[in-house]
Design an enzyme around this catalytic site. Structure first.
Site, PDB file in Angstrom:
ATOM      1  N   GLU A 325     -38.404  54.639  36.580  1.00 47.65           N
ATOM      2  CA  GLU A 325     -37.731  54.359  35.310  1.00 47.65           C
ATOM      3  C   GLU A 325     -38.777  54.012  34.266  1.00 47.65           C
ATOM      4  OE1 GLU A 325     -34.545  54.353  34.333  1.00 47.65           O
ATOM      5  OE2 GLU A 325     -33.395  54.526  36.199  1.00 47.65           O
ATOM      6  N   GLN A 326     -38.820  54.792  33.201  1.00 49.19           N
ATOM      7  CA  GLN A 326     -39.793  54.609  32.131  1.00 49.19           C
ATOM      8  C   GLN A 326     -39.099  54.062  30.886  1.00 49.19           C
ATOM      9  OE1 GLN A 326     -43.278  55.148  31.389  1.00 49.19           O
ATOM     10  NE2 GLN A 326     -42.532  54.164  29.533  1.00 49.19           N
TER      11      GLN A 326
END
Length: 833
Positions: A325-326
């Site tokens: 998850e960025q």
């Protein structure tokens, strides 16, 4: 013609190559040597990665160019989206492996037989299943370039020892929608970094969902959409050792990678070896991000049990799934609590962790080989191995076959039921029920599909959900037992339709087969006059006396607008098309129960349906309604935007559907107009939070009894996605076709509606409602006996209230029957039943 000097040409070449090198070095570092014959994404696209959002079509074009130029690649089209976009996966490996892909794939079938299969590692790199989480799609351009063009010896060795499936955009329709938004709203001469700038605030329905606004990262087990069907088929063909699943999160976050919080987020069906490998992989991700100075966190959040996630489905199939998850720029650049977030930065984080996934797989290849051997050992299910699930329905073969096909698509073992058997007062007939053994190679996926766990102690550790049973979503009867197995099911038999004989009196349709709802809509579209039975009866047919239940359809030959022969031809064609039997009748005199001329048979009017969409409305629920009509029922539906609804001529419609939303766009005058429409004969159908809104605004519920203060405190709240039991009045039109008085429903949040607030309660939660998942003690007390489905007459019209979402993710066939009934019989569902 002006001729450039050699010196000038050299200067220009150095300038261009210098810029190229500088940008490539930012993503890869200077140590990677690339084949000059392979164009970089920047060279091919004509702009630097991160300076705009690359459209899906251009991603595909670049992959086509790589496949054209390199023997390291095989480009496969695994399917098409609803909008007919090609779904490409680029397979990259050594030239020898590429030539022998079919042989290698065939060898991998032994994995399912419990053998320890070595050979090339198989790694799936998946990106952008949420269309507006696009940094990983941009990174997929660069990772493809890396594996195709890098000349370093260690890369060549990885290509010899592994096969890499790069899935650049798992949601092409949503990604194209988001790319169009950003590229159309980014400024040319400066960056719009404010979080409230138009570039960073997409309009409804936004790019997260697919064509029908569904979240495709909730569809790996349900397999509702073509994108998921294509990917699950590819996955099951190859059974990869590792699957990476790249996402984005809020702009103020940094970067997350697994492991998740182990307390409450590890499945009892998944071997601990999976989670051990997950933790070993984390070391590689940390080193890769440390090297480029990026911050990250682990072990704090995210659900690692739900099999419908791309990062968790592998865990239930003998592989290691990894969630990334960025923190998102949601455009090109955006200010955050951590400073300026740029698309280039987010792309680089996704890229280095994607490459690190391959590095980690090779560093732990023996563990991955061992994991698959351990996972696919049937004995792993222990003392439960001798048991099986039996599931069936004596009337709804269409729904039963749909579920069995789902199991076969996941490569699970299914057997015919050899003998009639009765379990808990439910009869499972031979030919109308199937056996699914617990002790089979993929016992984990069987376990989670039939999950019944409900003894979770702490909701705070459960993530997004706790109830994952697909079996409950079918509405079919099932039990765990040790029935006799018949033949193994390889493919489902074609459903046979009886050869229809012409009648000069009438035809009947047993409404208990769910396909009969589809047939009814076709008949109404064709202008056929028909009625539905509100009481059961028994009547003589060509094959003797036969019992018919609530909802049976009656098609008289007399009083139709067309002659008998033409009616027969039309009915025969529709019967074969929809795979539903019609029963010719030569008398109206019943052996038992009401006769065919009774007032218990009531005329069915053609539905004319509107659903409200747009800002203020939950897009996923609106999309589920649209998908149902367009893909399942194939019946017209008008979608009216919220800012247009006030100007719409409601008299064109006799059904209006409101899904969850705030409906703040409806002022007092608009609410009054809606009330008058109902009073004049319309049927309003409300779903989930829209039902609470309708009650609060006294739309159809003028006699609402105000809840006391303690009830109001308990009225709302949150629970993880869970499954609950309701009891249904089978004699009510909303329940027509159902054969069990018990109907499981799913809910994602907590609210309750007291029976004192509504008119006729059609379905209510039982006194022991929890089937699978979690609910607190206080919430459970409020839920017991509360309303799941109700209807109230209001003037000449009706309001149908669903306390929850009957169309949840397009996969809840049991409750969707009641919603379709509301559409079909909405004008006749008042409290007099």
């Amino acid at each position: 013609m002006r001729v450039l000097s050699l010196l000038t040409i050299c200067f220009l070449w150095l300038s261009v190559s210098g810029v190229k090198a500088e940008k490539i070095d930012y993503f890869f570092g200077s140590e990677i040597v690339f084949d000059p014959k392979i164009p970089s994404p920047q060279e091919f696209l004509g702009y630097e990665i991160g300076s705009r959002v690359t459209e899906h079509s251009r991603v595909n074009s670049y992959y086509e160019k790589l496949a054209e130029l390199s023997g390291r690649t095989s480009l496969v089209e695994i399917g098409r989206t609803h909008e007919n976009r090609k779904i490409y996966v680029l397979i990259v490996s050594s030239a020898d492996n590429i030539k022998n892909l079919e042989r290698i794939k065939d060898t991998r079938k032994k994995v399912r037989q419990g053998e320890r299969v070595t050979g090339p590692l198989v790694v799936f790199l998946g990106n952008t299943v949420h269309g507006n989480e696009t940094s990983s799609a941009e990174a997929a351009l660069l990772s493809a370039y890396y594996f195709v063009a890098a000349q370093n010896d260690f890369v060549k060795k990885q290509l010899e020892e592994g096969i890499y499936f790069i899935d650049p955009v798992r949601n092409p329709d949503g990604q194209e929608r988001f790319a169009s938004w950003v590229n159309a709203n980014s400024s040319v001469n400066f960056y719009n970094t404010s979080s409230i700038d138009r570039e960073h605030t997409e309009i409804w329905p936004r790019g997260r969902g697919n064509h029908y606004w569904f979240d495709l990262n909730r569809d790996w087990v349900n397999i509702v959409h073509p994108e998921s069907k294509a990917r699950v088929s590819l996955y099951q063909d190859w059974l990869p050792h590792v699957q990476a699943d790249h996402h984005e999160m809020g702009t103020n976050s940094t970067f997350f990678f697994e492991p998740t919080d182990p307390d409450g987020n590890e499945s009892r069906f998944v071997p601990q070896s999976t989670y051990k490998l997950n933790r070993l992989f984390a070391d590689h991700f940390a080193r890769a991000l440390d090297k480029i100075g990026s911050f990250y966190y682990t072990k704090e959040s995210y659900d690692n049990k739900n099999p419908n996630f791309g990062s968790t489905y592998p865990d239930y199939n003998g592989g290691v799934g990894i969630l990334f998850e960025q923190g998102s720029s949601r455009g090109l650049r955006q200010e955050s609590n951590n400073g300026l977030v740029t698309l280039e930065h987010t792309v680089r984080n996704q890229l280095v962790t994607s490459i690190a996934t391959v590095d980690a797989a090779h560093a732990n290849k023996d563990g991955l080989y061992d994991l698959q051997k351990e996972f696919f050992n049937p004995a792993r299910s222990g003392k439960e191995a001798s048991k099986s699930y039996i599931i069936g329905d004596n009337y709804d073969i269409s729904r039963l076959h749909k579920f069995v096909k789902l199991l076969l698509d996941h490569k699970l073992e299914v057997y015919e039921n050899a003998n009639d058997v009765t379990i808990d007062n439910v009869k499972y007939e031979k030919g109308k029920s199937y056996v699914i053994p617990v002790g089979q190679p993929n016992s984990a996926l069987v376990g989670i599909i039939f999950d019944d766990k409900k003894d979770y102690a702490d909701a705070s550790k459960l993530g997004y959900g706790a109830g994952f049973s697909v079996a409950y979503s079918t509405g079919l009867s099932f039990a765990i037992s040790t029935p006799s197995r018949g033949a193994k099911v390889e493919t489902l038999p074609q459903k046979a339709v009886d050869n229809l004989q012409q009648s000069e009196y009438a035809y009947l349709v047993d409404f208990r087969d769910s396909k009969s709802q589809h047939l009814l809509l076709r008949l109404l579209e064709e202008g056929v006059l028909l009625t539905t039975a509100s009481k059961p009866f028994s009547i003589n047919t060509n094959n003797g006396a036969r019992d018919f239940s609530y909802g049976t359809l009656l098609i008289p030959v007399a009083n139709q607008s067309i002659p008998s022969a033409e009616l027969f031809a039309k009915l025969k064609k529709l019967s074969e098309q929809e795979e539903v039997d019609l029963i010719p009748i030569s008398t109206g005199f019943s052996v038992k129960g009401v006769d065919l001329g009774s007032s218990a048979f009531r005329k069915i009017d053609k539905p004319k349906v509107l659903v409200v969409t747009g800002e203020g409305v939950t897009s996923t629920e609106a999309g589920e309604v649209w998908h149902l009509f367009d893909q399942v029922l194939k019946y017209p539906l008008v979608r009216v935007e919220s800012n247009v609804f006030g100007r719409a001529d409601l008299q064109q419609f006799n059904r209006i559907v409101l899904v969850s939303g705030d409906y703040s766009f409806l002022n007092p005058e608009g609410i009054e107009n809606l009330k008058n429409w109902i009073k004049n004969g319309g049927t309003l159908i409300t779903i989930n939070r829209a039902s609470q809104w309708a009650i609060s605004n006294k739309i159809g519920f003028e006699r609402r009894v105000e809840a006391n203060e303690s009830d109001e405190k308990q009225r709302t709240g949150s629970i993880p996605t869970s499954i609950f039991q309701t009891k249904v009045k089978l004699e009510h039109p909303l329940a027509f076709g159902l054969t069990s008085a018990y109907l499981p429903v799913v809910r994602e949040g907590f609210s309750f509606i007291s029976s004192s607030e509504v008119g006729n309660v059609v379905a209510a939660f039982t006194d022991d409602p929890l089937l699978n998942g979690y609910i607190s003690t206080n919430q459970l007390q409020s839920l017991k006996g509360s309303v799941s489905l109700a209807v109230n007459s209001f003037g000449r019209g009706n309001i149908v209230l669903f306390a929850d979402n009957p169309l949840f993710r397009g996969s809840w066939d049991g409750t969707s029957r009641t919603f379709i009934n509301a559409i079909l019989f909405g004008g006749g569902t008042s409290a007099r039943y």
